[in-house]
Design an enzyme around this catalytic site. Structure first.
Site, short mmCIF file in Angstrom:
data_model
loop_
_atom_site.label_atom_id
_atom_site.label_comp_id
_atom_site.label_asym_id
_atom_site.label_seq_id
_atom_site.Cartn_x
_atom_site.Cartn_y
_atom_site.Cartn_z
CG ASP A 453 -2.23 0.64 1.03
OD1 ASP A 453 -2.34 1.48 0.11
OD2 ASP A 453 -3.18 0.33 1.78
CG ASP A 516 -9.64 1.74 -0.19
OD1 ASP A 516 -9.17 0.62 -0.45
OD2 ASP A 516 -9.00 2.60 0.45
#
Ligand code: GLA
Length: 697
Positions: A453, A516
């Site tokens: 990430d 997301d």
């Protein structure tokens, strides 16, 4: 031969199966673009008419379609390269000094030189004949000149990968826009005399635009002319598109010159990222198929596993017991890879602490990760882990020890975003440290998958003018080195969702976290836009809960599952809250996905037309060698005047016969009929969906 030359005219043609791209050296030494379109067998057709200035305000340099123009002389247009010499002057004059053809590598290198300044540029071309694409990139070098004069330091203030000239005006530009949780929203914009700029300044390719340009002249999915250029780069980029006053369209794509400068000492060089470009007359699907094939060439060919990810279920609250309970349920529904997301390391309890401390939190995992991994293996799954190596929280051991390892200027407080700083990856000691801790993590634990990430943009990089570019180079080096040392490990690129969706990421990582935003209906929009450039094999999509945490929308499980099955399938639901019926339904969808995986992950994708006035989305996946086709059909909301759609498939063998069933009723039709007439469906109400399988008899 994919590369033809005409030495008398110093002309080069790059041939793919269906296209030709041609350029030549002008008597004045300019590298002139001449042709980009359908395949031309007769080289003599390609002409380089003599140049004359339109007026004293429209110089030859200005009107010539140059392949890689440099700032200098009577050039006021977009230039691919700009430099500043040590004496402060900026203008340069490049002339072509040679053309080298490497037939085996299918590469052409054109060398250009500013002799008095000792500046050389190599313009590289590589032909990919079967893919109908070419690659381009440039190498800029500070070379002491032949006259023996030292060039001094050269500052490169702009270096695009390539400049293109599309021989049309009035084109339509396609790209995506968005922000966190809303990536990959498609848009079109008419190209006109004012330049259009797509870019990222955030240190990632970003959620806001994507590093590609698609231009078409009224193309549909399956017909019409399309030109594309896509940049293999995960950092700051700039794409400029403008209709020139002389009737064509200029496209430039490469590193973003914003807040950037590369300093070249004598003997040093800068290599730009690659841009891959192509033309087709087969519409948008045509260009997608070429780019998907290119993407597949970059990716590890192994099938992508069905994964479970803990993030939406447990957030930062991870511990052995909770993860074990999830793992048991995940195994029960057929998951192949259990990925523990954020929260397992250091003193991590929220976004504000722990990043940088890649040791296992003893509070949550008293005996390390070993017991969890052993259980996960016993359950028949591989184990994966979330990391965010480029970042550090101020509240961490790493920052306490190395406060100087972050990007910052010397006088202001560094910016935090999501409570964290960006590590200065360009420093060799930071790279070494990150390699050492990640290597140790992978050596000490049997880990098959990392989710890598990067949750904030770069900012305030201090005096380092080349930080944005060098950071991405360092990232690629680090990931590549790690994968070289641990060849079995797959790594997913994530940047707060879909902030790193690009061909550069596909060249280094194995999977991409699309967003997301896991709302299944929103995802249909994003996934369709994603599919314009990128293959489904690297499009991670999870089945998550209803109502969705972000959209608060309630969507039935079948719709959510089928939406996620269009990419690399994952599950993000809190399985502890799922009842038996839901677990059973999830298991059935996962089993279906595994059966159809070769067609979904490695087949051809067709964005099918919705010929109704209703809110349908239809997508086909075709795997010819398996004789299989799939139709994913979704109806978001039934509207007034709703009628039964007949979906026309594409990409089938017209002469073959296919068996399929709709609502349990078996049918058999020829490919010709299924493509010419179509498949009648009957979806009802809100959030209805269907997945129809077609098998060649
Ligand atoms: C980012 C990612 C999410 C999740 C969280 C963890 O937002 O995009 O999927 O991993 O970080 O903090």
């Amino acid at each position: 031969m994919p590369i033809r030359t005409d030495p008398d005219r110093r002309l080069v043609a790059l041939d793919t199966d269906a296209t030709t791209y041609a350029f030549a050296v002008d008597p004045a030494g300019l590298l002139r673009h001449l042709y980009w379109g359908p395949r031309l067998d007769r080289l003599a057709d390609v002409e380089a008419p003599a140049l004359w200035e339109v007026s004293t305000n429209d110089s030859v340099a200005e009107i010539t379609h140059e392949e890689y123009p440099i700032h200098g002389g009577l050039r006021f247009k977009e230039t691919a390269l700009a430099v500043r010499f040590e004496d402060g002057s900026r203008g340069a004059r490049l002339v072509v000094t040679g053309i080298a053809v490497d037939a085996e590598a299918q590469e052409v290198v054109v060398a250009l030189l500013d002799a008095p300044r000792g500046l050389t540029v190599q313009v590289h071309y590589r032909v990919l004949p079967g893919l109908d694409l070419i690659e381009r990139w440039a190498v800029v070098r500070n070379e002491p000149s032949e006259a023996g004069r030292e060039a001094g330091v050269i500052a490169v203030t702009a270096a695009a990968s390539a400049q293109f000239h599309v021989p049309r005006a009035g084109l339509t530009l396609r790209n995506v826009f968005g922000h966190w949780g809303a990536e990959q929203q498609p848009f079109t914009q008419q190209v006109g005399p004012a330049a259009l700029v797509l870019e990222s300044r955030r240190g990632i390719s970003s959620h806001h635009h994507n590093p590609y340009v698609v231009l078409d002249a009224d193309a549909s999915e399956d017909a019409g002319e399309v030109w594309c250029a896509a940049l293999a780069w995960s950092g700051n980029f700039r794409a400029t598109v403008a209709q020139t006053p002389y009737g064509d369209t200029l496209v430039q794509l490469g590193l973003n010159p914003w807040d950037a400068e590369v300093t070249l000492a004598p003997g040093e060089s800068l290599t730009t990222p690659r841009v891959v470009a192509g033309y087709t007359a087969q519409g948008l699907t045509g260009i997608s198929h070429h780019l998907h094939a290119y993407g597949h060439g970059l990716l590890d060919p192994r099938p992508r596993p069905v994964l479970y990810n803990s993030w939406e279920a447990t957030g930062f609250e991870v511990d052995l017991e909770g993860q074990l309970a999830l793992a048991q349920r995940a195994a029960g529904i057929g998951v192949e890879l259990f990925v523990m997301d954020d929260g397992w390391f250091g003193r991590r309890s929220s976004i504000d602490d722990g990043l940088g401390d890649w040791w296992v939190d003893p509070g949550a995992f008293p005996d390390g990760l070993g017991p969890l991994i052993a259980q996960v293996h016993e359950l028949g799954m591989d184990f994966g882990l979330w990391v965010e190596p480029e970042m550090v929280n101020p509240a961490s051991d790493l920052y306490a020890k190395h406060p100087d390892w972050i990007y910052r200027d010397q006088v202001h407080d560094p910016d935090t975003a999501r409570g964290q700083y960006v590590l200065d990856l360009t420093r060799p000691e930071v790279q070494e440290h990150l390699f050492a801790v990640l290597d140790l993590l992978l050596r000490e634990n049997d880990i098959a998958y990392l989710k890598w990430d990067a949750n904030r943009p770069m900012s305030a990089v201090g005096a380092h003018r080349d930080a944005h570019r060098a950071h991405i180079e360092a990232l690629y080096t680090l990931v590549t080195r790690l994968k070289g040392t641990h060849p079995g490990v797959m790594i997913e690129a994530c940047a707060s969702g879909g902030g790193r969706i690009d061909l550069g990421a596909l060249g280094v990582f194995d999977d991409v976290w699309t967003s997301d935003n896991t709302d299944a209906a929103d995802r249909l929009v994003m996934q369709r836009a994603y599919s314009l450039i990128y293959p489904a094999k690297a499009m991670r999509a999870w089945i998550t809960e209803s109502p969705n945490f972000l959209s608060q929308r309630s969507i039935p499980l079948d719709f959510r599952a089928r939406s996620a099955m269009m990419g690399t399938l994952g599950v993000g639901t809190d399985l502890m809250r799922a009842d038996d019926a839901e677990l059973k339904a999830l298991a059935a969808h996962i089993a279906t996905y595994k059966r159809l995986r070769p067609t979904i992950q490695d087949g051809r994708v067709y964005r099918l037309d919705n010929e109704t006035g209703n809110d349908y989305q239809f997508t086909g996946y075709v795997r010819e060698d398996r004789g299989q086709a799939l139709l994913f059909a979704f109806l978001q909301a039934s509207r007034v005047g709703h009628r039964k759609p007949t979906v026309r498939l594409r990409g089938l063998d017209p002469a073959a016969t296919y068996r399929y069933a709709v609502n349990g009723v078996p049918h058999e039709h020829s490919g010709a009929y299924l493509m010419g007439h179509g498949v009648p469906l009957w979806l009802m109400g809100d959030y209805d969906s269907a997945l129809v399988e077609f098998d060649r008899t």
